[in-house]
Write a protein that holds these residues in place. Structure first.
Motif, PDB file in Angstrom:
ATOM      1  N   TRP A  24       0.822  -1.208   0.000  1.00  0.00           N
ATOM      2  CA  TRP A  24       0.000   0.000   0.000  1.00  0.00           C
ATOM      3  C   TRP A  24       0.860   1.263   0.000  1.00  0.00           C
ATOM      4  N   SER A  25       1.967   1.224   0.724  1.00  0.00           N
ATOM      5  CA  SER A  25       2.822   2.407   0.823  1.00  0.00           C
ATOM      6  C   SER A  25       3.575   2.697  -0.467  1.00  0.00           C
ATOM      7  N   ARG A  26       3.587   1.731  -1.403  1.00  0.00           N
ATOM      8  CA  ARG A  26       4.348   1.893  -2.640  1.00  0.00           C
ATOM      9  C   ARG A  26       3.465   1.958  -3.884  1.00  0.00           C
ATOM     10  N   ILE A  27       2.162   2.046  -3.704  1.00  0.00           N
ATOM     11  CA  ILE A  27       1.273   2.198  -4.852  1.00  0.00           C
ATOM     12  C   ILE A  27       1.534   3.553  -5.512  1.00  0.00           C
ATOM     13  N   ASN A  28       1.626   3.551  -6.822  1.00  0.00           N
ATOM     14  CA  ASN A  28       1.902   4.787  -7.568  1.00  0.00           C
ATOM     15  C   ASN A  28       0.795   5.803  -7.319  1.00  0.00           C
ATOM     16  N   PRO A  29       1.107   6.934  -6.689  1.00  0.00           N
ATOM     17  CA  PRO A  29       0.054   7.920  -6.387  1.00  0.00           C
ATOM     18  C   PRO A  29      -0.550   8.550  -7.620  1.00  0.00           C
ATOM     19  N   ASN A  30       0.166   8.505  -8.759  1.00  0.00           N
ATOM     20  CA  ASN A  30      -0.369   9.097  -9.982  1.00  0.00           C
ATOM     21  C   ASN A  30      -1.619   8.369 -10.463  1.00  0.00           C
ATOM     22  N   LEU A  31      -1.688   7.048 -10.185  1.00  0.00           N
ATOM     23  CA  LEU A  31      -2.869   6.288 -10.585  1.00  0.00           C
ATOM     24  C   LEU A  31      -4.103   6.783  -9.835  1.00  0.00           C
ATOM     25  N   GLU A  32      -3.950   7.007  -8.536  1.00  0.00           N
ATOM     26  CA  GLU A  32      -5.075   7.489  -7.745  1.00  0.00           C
ATOM     27  C   GLU A  32      -5.436   8.922  -8.119  1.00  0.00           C
ATOM     28  N   ARG A  33      -4.435   9.753  -8.423  1.00  0.00           N
ATOM     29  CA  ARG A  33      -4.728  11.129  -8.829  1.00  0.00           C
ATOM     30  C   ARG A  33      -5.490  11.154 -10.153  1.00  0.00           C
ATOM     31  N   ALA A  34      -5.067  10.270 -11.075  1.00  0.00           N
ATOM     32  CA  ALA A  34      -5.757  10.204 -12.364  1.00  0.00           C
ATOM     33  C   ALA A  34      -7.203   9.746 -12.186  1.00  0.00           C
ATOM     34  N   ALA A  35      -7.417   8.748 -11.312  1.00  0.00           N
ATOM     35  CA  ALA A  35      -8.778   8.266 -11.073  1.00  0.00           C
ATOM     36  C   ALA A  35      -9.639   9.352 -10.431  1.00  0.00           C
ATOM     37  N   LYS A  36      -9.051  10.120  -9.508  1.00  0.00           N
ATOM     38  CA  LYS A  36      -9.811  11.204  -8.876  1.00  0.00           C
ATOM     39  C   LYS A  36     -10.173  12.289  -9.884  1.00  0.00           C
ATOM     40  N   SER A  37      -9.258  12.559 -10.827  1.00  0.00           N
ATOM     41  CA  SER A  37      -9.549  13.572 -11.845  1.00  0.00           C
ATOM     42  C   SER A  37     -10.687  13.142 -12.760  1.00  0.00           C
ATOM     43  N   LEU A  38     -10.924  11.828 -12.822  1.00  0.00           N
ATOM     44  CA  LEU A  38     -12.020  11.298 -13.637  1.00  0.00           C
ATOM     45  C   LEU A  38     -13.292  11.097 -12.825  1.00  0.00           C
ATOM     46  N   GLY A  39     -13.266  11.522 -11.560  1.00  0.00           N
ATOM     47  CA  GLY A  39     -14.476  11.480 -10.749  1.00  0.00           C
ATOM     48  C   GLY A  39     -14.573  10.341  -9.761  1.00  0.00           C
ATOM     49  N   ALA A  40     -13.556   9.496  -9.681  1.00  0.00           N
ATOM     50  CA  ALA A  40     -13.605   8.370  -8.737  1.00  0.00           C
ATOM     51  C   ALA A  40     -13.280   8.871  -7.343  1.00  0.00           C
ATOM     52  N   ARG A  41     -14.110   8.509  -6.375  1.00  0.00           N
ATOM     53  CA  ARG A  41     -13.915   8.913  -5.000  1.00  0.00           C
ATOM     54  C   ARG A  41     -14.294   7.752  -4.070  1.00  0.00           C
ATOM     55  N   GLY A  42     -13.776   7.803  -2.828  1.00  0.00           N
ATOM     56  CA  GLY A  42     -14.206   6.892  -1.776  1.00  0.00           C
ATOM     57  C   GLY A  42     -14.087   5.430  -2.151  1.00  0.00           C
ATOM     58  N   PHE A  43     -15.208   4.697  -1.974  1.00  0.00           N
ATOM     59  CA  PHE A  43     -15.199   3.256  -2.210  1.00  0.00           C
ATOM     60  C   PHE A  43     -14.964   2.914  -3.679  1.00  0.00           C
ATOM     61  N   ARG A  44     -15.463   3.768  -4.576  1.00  0.00           N
ATOM     62  CA  ARG A  44     -15.247   3.498  -5.999  1.00  0.00           C
ATOM     63  C   ARG A  44     -13.767   3.554  -6.341  1.00  0.00           C
ATOM     64  N   LEU A  45     -13.070   4.534  -5.789  1.00  0.00           N
ATOM     65  CA  LEU A  45     -11.623   4.633  -6.001  1.00  0.00           C
ATOM     66  C   LEU A  45     -10.912   3.416  -5.412  1.00  0.00           C
ATOM     67  N   PHE A  46     -11.332   3.010  -4.220  1.00  0.00           N
ATOM     68  CA  PHE A  46     -10.674   1.874  -3.565  1.00  0.00           C
ATOM     69  C   PHE A  46     -10.875   0.586  -4.351  1.00  0.00           C
TER      70      PHE A  46
END
Length: 583
Positions: free
Chosen positions: A192-214
């Motif tokens: 978890w500590s080494r997951i690429n943060p850019n992937l989560e940022r990209a998903a958030k920019s596309l509207g993914a939040r909370g449980f959907r992002l997880f």
């Protein structure tokens, strides 16, 4: 050493710890001579007892091959229920451990706080804390007359204990969760500590939040770690013994391990017990094979990238999730810390009579250390402590050279059967210690030098159980050695043996110390094989605690348990100081 070694070019070195062909490809005779000691030792004290007990389940009274005993087990409705319940409690315990471990893995991976290093280090405790201590803590805290029920009764005014937890499936799952949720924290937080943060940022920019992002982004990357943790937890719960034996409360909650013990040791039906052992061994090896495959898939986590920047933990409590985080910490405290503190607290209590008043006292400790009279189990409490320390030292003496030599062979020598040799030497991890103890009873009962009931039988059994952990600790250090150091030493004329003593051995010293502490901790808390092999004069701390619990002498059990916890805590400090993990 007074010699300046010249560093080779990086492209010639390969990955750290990986030596080139000229350094690892040894003469067949040299490798075979190194393999002789571990293979002979394992043949005498592992494979011979194991095959003896398995063969016992495959022969009739005139030593002819038969499958009748196995068929008898598989056609008996009670034993089928035992197999089903073993799998059921293992699955439920695994799910509970993962659910409790994931929030902890998230907190350790994404947040920083003052006590983080201590909290992370405490996740090593289940690997050095004997199961009988967990049983004792749960009896004191969750029992019908335990601290939790007494507190609830005082608040509600109830005359009956409202929380009937002990001697039920709930108690088994809670105890297994205590033991195993740190495995989830260790394995998953590292990814978890080494997951690429850019992937989560990209998903958030596309509207993914909370449980959907997880569920759509984070969880797929965590799945190898979650699956590997689940497989390992399942194996531990499937082969659990002491927790089921005491907290299960009877035949209704028997597992395969308990059934084997009762068949062989109580009913004296060695053939039926051996047949059941065959079934469990096959299942355990299959589960272990699955875990190894899943663990191999985790290697990708090293390529995920650097650890992410962490936020202060206080920021979490300022969000709506802070309430859930607080509830999680309270639940964790109740399951993990409270039972252990309860056992320690009760060790300083003396009760006058069965229903008399309780008063604070050091009486049990005075009796343990100053009373030379024998206790209810024919040896003094102090003798039980000395026996445990003795077996711990003997386990270090035997397992350290064995495990270190095997680690050296598997990391430093290349030969055709290296993969097979590695699998064979790690096989004890997949075999129950109850089956091992049962094998000792069968294998050596007709020999002129019957070893059952002797100190060296217990010492050798503990060695077989502990040496795989020595392999893991030392092999990790062997792989971290910079190969240029070995190449430089050999270029200066040092032969392979001298290179090992002057270069490699000093570099793996911390791994050897960690392996020794793991071996000592495993030995001092071992109860499964010891229960099969000991005689009253060889009573150890876990055996003494088990017998005291069975006789409802909880205060004396708590005093001995506190001493055992103190020993384990000191071992834990050594392991944490060296920075080692078990996964």
């Amino acid at each position: 050493m007074g010699v300046a070694f010249t560093r080779k070019k990086k492209k010639e070195e390969g990955p750290p710890g990986q030596l080139n062909d000229s350094m690892t490809r040894a003469r067949p005779g040299g490798t075979l001579s190194l393999m002789t000691f571990p293979l002979v030792f394992l043949s005498i004290f592992f494979f011979f007892p194991l095959l003896s007990i398995l063969w016992e389940g495959l022969t009739n009274d005139v030593d002819r091959f038969t499958l009748d005993h196995i068929k008898g087990i598989l056609s008996d409705r009670f034993y089928l229920r035992v197999i089903g319940f073993t799998a059921e409690q293992a699955i439920l315990s695994t799910v509970a451990s993962i659910l409790l471990g994931l929030p902890g893995a998230y907190i350790l991976a994404r947040y920083d706080f003052r006590a983080k290093s201590l909290i992370k280090a405490l996740t090593t405790v289940p690997f050095v804390l004997p199961s009988i201590i967990v049983v004792l803590g749960f009896v004191i805290f969750f029992g019908n007359n335990g601290i939790l029920n007494r507190a609830v009764m005082a608040v509600t005014g109830s005359e009956e204990p409202p929380l009937k937890i002990l001697y039920s499936l709930k108690a088994i799952i809670l105890a297994h969760t205590f033991y195993n949720f740190p495995i989830c924290i260790r394995l998953v937080s590292a990814i978890w500590s080494r997951i690429n943060p850019n992937l989560e940022r990209a998903a958030k920019s596309l509207g993914a939040r909370g449980f959907r992002l997880f569920f759509n982004v984070t969880l797929p990357q965590l799945m190898p770690g979650i699956l590997a943790a689940s497989a390992l937890i399942f194996i531990f719960c499937f082969t659990s013994f002491a927790i089921i034996l005491v907290l299960g409360g009877g035949p209704k909650f028997s597992t395969i391990e308990v059934a084997i013990y009762r068949l062989a040791k109580v009913n004296l039906d060695l053939k039926a017990g051996s047949a059941f052992a065959i079934i469990e061994s096959i299942l355990s090896v299959l589960f272990m094979w699955g875990y190894i495959k899943l663990q191999q898939r985790m290697s990708f986590s090293e390529k995920l990238g650097r650890e992410q920047e962490r936020q202060p933990l206080s920021s979490l409590f300022k969000t709506p999730w802070g309430v859930l985080a607080s509830v999680y910490l309270i639940i964790t405290f109740l399951i993990i810390v409270a039972p252990m503190l309860s056992a320690v607290g009760n060790s300083f209590v003396r009760r006058s009579g069965w229903a008399g008043s309780s008063t604070p006292s050091f009486w049990w400790y005075r009796r343990i250390f100053l009373d030379s009279e024998t206790s209810a189990f024919t040896v003094s409490y102090l003798t039980a402590i000395k026996n445990s320390l003795f077996f711990g030292m003997m386990t270090i003496l035997f397992s350290l050279p064995l495990g270190t030599l095997i680690a050296y062979i598997t990391t430093r020598r290349r030969f055709k059967l290296r993969t097979l040799f590695d699998a064979v030497t790690m096989l004890p991890l997949g075999i129950s210690s109850i089956i091992l103890g049962l094998g000792y009873l069968k294998a050596y009962q007709n020999f002129p030098w019957d070893i059952t009931g002797k100190w060296y039988a217990i010492a050798f059994a503990h060695t077989i159980i502990a040496y795989p952990f020595v392999i893991r600790a030392t092999s990790a250090m062997f792989r971290k050695i910079n190969p240029s150091l070995i190449m430089a030493a050999q270029s200066l004329g040092a032969n392979r043996w001298r290179t090992f003593w002057l270069v490699e051995l000093p570099l793996i010293r911390s791994g050897i110390i960690a392996g020794a502490t793991f071996a000592f901790a495993i030995s001092i808390g071992e109860i499964n094989a010891t229960l099969m092999l000991y005689n009253p004069r060889l009573t150890t701390l876990p055996i003494a605690i088990y017998r005291l619990i069975a006789s409802y002498n909880f205060f004396a059990a708590c005093a001995l348990g506190t001493i055992l916890m103190l020993i384990c805590f000191l071992v834990f400090l050594i392991i944490d100081k060296l920075g080692f993990e078990v996964s």
